[in-house]
Motif scaffolding. Structure first.
Motif, mmCIF file in Angstrom:
data_model
loop_
_atom_site.group_PDB
_atom_site.id
_atom_site.type_symbol
_atom_site.label_atom_id
_atom_site.label_comp_id
_atom_site.label_asym_id
_atom_site.label_seq_id
_atom_site.Cartn_x
_atom_site.Cartn_y
_atom_site.Cartn_z
ATOM 1 N N ALA A 1 0.711 -1.108 0.175
ATOM 2 C CA ALA A 1 0.080 0.298 -0.145
ATOM 3 C C ALA A 1 0.841 1.392 0.075
ATOM 4 O O ALA A 1 0.515 2.548 -0.231
ATOM 5 C CB ALA A 1 -1.007 -0.058 1.235
ATOM 6 N N ALA B 1 -9.288 -0.231 3.176
ATOM 7 C CA ALA B 1 -9.435 0.471 1.840
ATOM 8 C C ALA B 1 -8.636 -0.721 0.824
ATOM 9 O O ALA B 1 -7.379 -0.508 0.990
ATOM 10 C CB ALA B 1 -9.155 1.686 1.937
ATOM 11 N N LEU C 1 -8.305 5.675 -4.853
ATOM 12 C CA LEU C 1 -8.098 5.763 -3.404
ATOM 13 C C LEU C 1 -7.811 7.194 -3.049
ATOM 14 O O LEU C 1 -8.494 7.767 -2.019
ATOM 15 C CB LEU C 1 -6.599 5.182 -3.428
ATOM 16 N N GLU D 1 -9.551 9.086 0.020
ATOM 17 C CA GLU D 1 -8.356 9.837 1.087
ATOM 18 C C GLU D 1 -8.760 11.131 1.453
ATOM 19 O O GLU D 1 -8.768 11.823 2.499
ATOM 20 C CB GLU D 1 -7.035 9.625 0.799
ATOM 21 N N LEU E 1 -7.778 5.130 7.292
ATOM 22 C CA LEU E 1 -7.760 4.131 6.346
ATOM 23 C C LEU E 1 -6.819 3.060 6.472
ATOM 24 O O LEU E 1 -5.636 3.561 6.545
ATOM 25 C CB LEU E 1 -7.762 4.904 4.950
ATOM 26 N N LYS F 1 -4.828 0.829 4.322
ATOM 27 C CA LYS F 1 -4.842 0.318 3.036
ATOM 28 C C LYS F 1 -4.091 -0.870 2.521
ATOM 29 O O LYS F 1 -3.395 -1.382 3.202
ATOM 30 C CB LYS F 1 -4.129 1.662 2.297
ATOM 31 N N THR G 1 -13.499 -0.276 -4.600
ATOM 32 C CA THR G 1 -12.225 -0.604 -5.053
ATOM 33 C C THR G 1 -12.259 -0.236 -6.427
ATOM 34 O O THR G 1 -13.113 0.516 -6.910
ATOM 35 C CB THR G 1 -11.949 -2.261 -4.962
#
Lengths: 330, 297, 415
Positions: free
Chosen positions: A279, C33, C49, C53, C72, C74, C102
């Motif tokens: 991520a 997320a 994303l 955010e 979040l 992620k 997504t």
């Protein structure tokens, strides 16, 4: 290959121990994937390791297995346990046909042909929408039903995958020690010499392809029943062919335990990298993965297992404190 | 709605696409033919060259073809120096290791590009990006004609070079049997490095030619590489004219099957053609008979 | 002396703890997320994303949800297998009790399946597969448009903009649809075909193709040969640019052309085809902005704020999937969670189902009224158009900021 027997047993038993000791769903999921890849790598190894025919198109068989059992389940309520066998047989047939067609091809030519074959199947899966629903994929009923190969508990999936892997390990191991195994050894060392010994290399190759294809398809059915969703990208993608082979190569293709070590190392490595780095900086985890692969191949070109064996041998020699009796080897 | 205009269109489209495929494959044909290395990272060098040209253009506005005059030699030098140990290791490794080591390189390079430049598709618009040249009923972009012409000239030049120059002969000798070549006094290692550098910088050249035509993104290398492999194997091991023939054939099959059957099935047709050709001529279209049975000696 | 040392040690440890607590603390709202951040969908995933955010940042600046910060957690999910693995990791390892995401249908289905297994709600932001809300999962919710709604947008363009201009009924039109062959394109094309069939119209051609192709000339030549009255397209970015460029080269200009908002509605498309983007009609969410009075004032303000922040964060205009995710996350954080009070799935579901807001209430113009299976029934597509290098909303009139131009499209301009 019966060296370090206890070590091999321990390696085989390890996933079961972990599965029994924990109830963590994530661990079970990860274990299942590790074991499934173990099955696939072992299956690939029969052709790629024992017969040394490098296929980068094995996902074709994976996909045949996944789609066969899934379509039989959805269309005809056939239990995926049976569908698995059907898929395996169909894949074996495809493998033999492919082998027939490519029997004169060696090395990179054979490899390219396998890639082409797998791509053809993938594109067919995308386009034969009446049959496969194309890219939208097929969804399987998730109601737990053991007869229909759907389990309520993830741990059961671990068991099943583990049983498959151990079963295939035993089969590989026995194959390696059998007459056919010896013939395969001769074949891969020097095909011409093997032929001159009277070995029917043509039939041998087809046998290896069929067997390898069968078990790859079994892995495909398992995947379908585990994720309960398949689409052309996830069961016919070239990355699956590569990963299968990669695992076997990293672990060591000369043995039955090699692919198992390979999967224990490669799959969690990828998962951990993705979890830690995925991520943060997009792609970083894969850069590390790619470089890691090169590193392993550089240091241990014949795989981790042989390197491990060498290490153990070195250590045990060093530990020997008794003077060997005259006439014996330390 | 007669068929004739369509046929001309198809032919031109085939040539242009085929020309593109040839461009990308020449370098691989060289590397594969001489070193028998299946360089899975071949496409990544095309991709990197495309990015290099792109960034130079974005930064200082230098024309891509001009930038190519720097980028291509730069790639050559990098291969010759930095990648040297890697290449030598690769050549002496078993085929399995070659496949997966280059695969690892491919994954690393693709994702390095993703890390540095994100996954966006990037393209260049130059003053001549939209210049069209009239050819029959089709209007052909100048950039594509340039790519086609350069690729064509390159193949001719390379072929003559390989056939008649001393270096070329040394290369062919090494390709046939490196042990004997070494006995003849050929520095086999240097030949391999040079061939790899040459093949890879030609891949870079392909990138330079492609950038004005296409968009670059981190994944483009892999897509192109797959086609390049098909073309090279189809054309025959070590045969440059074979690569040309293979590329044009694939282009032709792709366009025609896309038109007559369906755009979604065109890849199947060329893969099927590929397999069929290999079955009937296992060494490829113009490959040496027996080459398919022989590994690197 | 010892006192001072002890107090400075104390101060140091407090400072350290404060620094460490940029990680989520126990009372924060931890929301998973999952997006494709690497691989082929990485650009789209990253942009999506970003939308989420920004919503989280804005809500946190105003004090969070019920006074608690939103964080979040992620994860990178690029395939059903790793999406499943990562979703399970978030739930069992990171203690996440609420999942969002997504981009990509197969990925969203995988996440939803995991959510269903753990009775963890899944709040979908952009994936459009109809199947997501057809599987009978109890706690899957999608605020935004699904494939059916997108197809409806395309039908609307053909029926309400093209048919009148052509002076014919839709039934009499020769309609062709081309689509990239992933789940996205396939499902929308299928829905389009089904929807026009209900109106008694049959498609003249349905042409799938692989999005990663380097060459669309066979497709273009086929279209030129077929010469449909109306061409509908569902494309991703690169193939959208390729189509337009190669159509130009083949001297084929579809006069009545409408595309689904994926390939043609990104700023990169305008860069890729330049002036040729002018006049291209797109069915999409109105991320380009709508008529000021079509939205309730809060929504209009929110939209302006979002566009501003997105430009600051990403250096370009928001893509429609970014806006979708922003809207979905914002609604979640301001209208659902405060009412539910916790992540308890039944409380969440009750809060979601209780929402009833008219069209114009959210920044995309959607209303909010969830059908029992989890799909917002008040989501829809409008028709956008490239005018003078900008995307504007041109249809329906209620939302339009400009009138449609160039219907039909002119021939390729000389360059």
């Amino acid at each position: 290959m019966n060296n370090n027997f206890r070590l091999q047993l321990a390696l085989l038993a390890a996933p079961m121990a972990v599965a029994l000791l924990t109830s963590d769903s994530f661990i079970h999921d990860s274990l299942t994937q590790v074991l499934m890849w173990g099955v696939l790598a072992l299956a690939w190894n029969i052709l790629g390791g024992y017969a040394r025919q490098i296929s980068v198109g094995h996902v074709a068989f994976f996909g045949i297995g996944a789609y066969t059992s899934t379509l039989l389940r959805i269309g005809f309520d056939v239990s995926p346990w049976l569908g698995m066998i059907a898929g395996g047989l169909l894949a074996a047939l495809a493998g033999v046909l492919l082998g027939l067609v490519t029997f004169r091809l060696r090395g990179p030519f054979f490899t390219m042909a396998t890639i082409a074959f797998a791509e053809v199947l993938r594109i067919l899966a995308v386009n034969l929408r009446g049959l496969t629903k194309g890219s939208e994929g097929l969804t399987l009923d998730s109601t737990p039903n053991v007869a229909m190969f759907v389990f309520g508990s993830l741990r059961t999936y671990v068991f099943v995958a583990w049983a498959m892997m151990v079963g295939l390990f035993l089969l590989s191991w026995m194959l390696g020690r059998s007459k056919t195994g010896l013939r395969l050894l001769a074949f891969r060392e020097d095909e011409t010499a093997a032929q001159s010994l009277g070995i029917n290399t043509y039939r041998l190759r087809l046998f290896a392809m069929g067997l390898s294809a069968f078990f790859t398809a079994v892995g495909g059915t398992f995947y379908a029943q585990f994720l309960l969703f398949i689409d052309p990208d996830s069961v016919f993608g070239v990355d699956i062919s590569l990963q299968m082979a990669l695992i076997a190569v990293v672990g060591g293709i000369g043995s039955a335990i090699g692919p198992i070590i390979g999967t224990y190392l490669v799959v969690p490595f990828g998962q951990v990298l993705r979890a830690e780095l995925g991520a943060q900086l997009a792609g970083l985890h894969l850069v590390v993965y790619g470089l890691g692969l090169i590193l392993v191949l550089w240091k241990m070109p014949d795989g981790v297992w042989p390197a491990l064996e060498r290490l153990i041998a070195r250590l045990s020699r060093r530990n020997a404190t008794t003077v060997p009796k005259p006439g014996t080897v330390a | 709605m007669g068929l004739s205009p369509a046929m001309a269109d198809l032919l031109i489209a085939s040539l242009l696409l085929g020309g593109l495929y040839v461009t990308v494959s020449i370098g691989l044909s060289l590397v594969f033919g001489v070193m028998r290395v299946m360089n899975f990272a071949h496409g990544e060098f095309v991709m990197l060259a495309m990015y290099a040209v792109y960034w130079v253009y974005e930064a200082v506005g230098i024309d891509p073809y001009v930038a190519g005059l720097v980028v291509v030699p730069a790639i050559f030098i990098i291969c010759f120096t930095v990648l040297r140990p890697f290449v030598l290791w690769l050549v002496n490794s078993p085929p399995l290791v070659q496949v997966f080591a280059t695969l690892g390189l491919s994954i690393a390079l693709q994702n390095l590009a993703l890390l540095l430049w994100a996954g966006n598709f990037r393209s260049i618009q130059t003053s001549y990006s939209n210049t069209l040249v009239d050819l029959a009923t089709m209007r052909v972009p100048l950039t594509r004609l340039v790519a086609f012409t350069v690729a064509f000239l390159l193949v001719i030049g390379l072929h003559l070079f390989m056939k008649y120059s001393f270096f070329g002969k040394a290369v062919r000798a090494t390709a046939q049997n490196r042990r004997t070549a070494r006995l003849m006094g050929i520095n086999v290692e240097r030949i391999y490095i040079l061939v790899f550098a040459l093949g890879t910088s030609i891949a870079g050249l392909a990138g330079v030619l492609l950038m004005p035509i296409y968009s670059v993104h981190p994944g483009i290398g892999f897509q192109l590489a797959l086609i390049a492999f098909v073309v090279v194997v189809l054309g025959g091991l070590g045969s440059l004219p074979g690569a040309v023939l293979g590329g044009l054939l694939i282009g032709f099959v792709e366009v025609c099957s896309g038109y007559f059957i369906s755009p979604s099935m065109k890849q199947i047709v060329y893969f099927a053609v590929f397999i069929i050709v290999l079955v009937t001529r296992p060494a490829g279209l113009l490959g040496q008979r027996g080459a398919e049975e022989v590994g690197l000696k | 002396m010892q006192m001072r040392m002890r107090s400075s040690a104390l101060a140091a440890s407090v400072a350290m703890l404060a620094a460490l607590s940029t990680a989520a603390s126990a009372e924060d709202w931890k929301i998973g997320a999952l997006f494709p951040l690497s691989g082929g969908l990485s650009v789209l995933g990253t942009e999506a994303l970003a939308g989420s955010e920004i919503a989280v940042d804005m809500v946190n600046e105003k004090g969070g949800v019920n006074g608690q910060k939103v964080v979040l957690i992620k994860a990178d999910a690029t395939s059903p297998a790793n999406a499943t693995n990562e979703a399970r990791r978030l739930v069992t390892r990171e203690g996440v009790k609420f999942l969002t995401g997504t981009y990509g249908s197969s990925i969203s289905l995988a996440i939803a399946a995991v959510g269903n297994q753990f009775k963890v709600p899944y709040w979908e932001g952009a994936a459009v597969s109809d199947e997501l809300t057809q599987r009978g999962y109890g706690y899957v919710f999608r605020l935004n448009d699904n494939a059916t709604a997108m197809a409806a947008g395309l039908v609307q363009a053909v029926d309400e903009i093209f048919a009148p201009k052509l002076g014919k009924e839709m039934k009499a039109l020769k309609i062709a649809i081309i689509h990239e062959d992933s789940a996205f394109g396939t499902s929308i094309a299928k829905d389009f075909e089904a929807q026009i069939k209900e109106k008694g119209v049959a498609l003249a051609a349905l042409e799938p193709y692989a999005a990663n192709t380097q060459d669309l000339s066979p497709l273009v030549l086929r279209l030129k040969e077929l010469n449909p009255d109306v061409l509908v397209a569902t494309q991703y970015f690169n193939d959208a640019v390729l189509l337009w460029r190669q159509a130009r080269n083949a001297s084929y200009k579809p006069k009545y052309f409408v595309a689904i908002g994926a390939g043609q509605s990104t700023p990169d498309y305008r860069k890729g085809v330049g002036e040729d983007a002018e006049g291209v009609l797109i069915a999409d969410v109105p991320s380009a902005g709508v008529k000021a009075d079509a939205l309730v004032p809060e929504a209009a303000e929110l939209q302006k704020e979002f566009i501003k922040r997105y430009k600051e964060k990403m250096g370009k205009d928001p893509a429609s999937h970014s806006t979708r995710h922003f809207s979905a996350m914002h609604v979640l954080l301001t209208k659902v969670l405060p009412k539910a009070g916790s992540f308890d799935p039944d409380k969440i579901k009750a809060a979601v189902m209780a929402l009833d807001e008219p069209i114009g209430s959210t920044i995309l113009g959607f209303g909010i009224k969830f059908a029992p299976e989890g799909q917002n029934s008040r989501s829809f597509n409008v028709i956008l158009q490239w005018q003078k290098g900008e995307l504007v909303t041109v249809w329906p009139q209620r939302f339009a900021t400009a009138a449609p131009i160039m219907v039909p499209l002119p021939d390729w301009a000389a360059k």
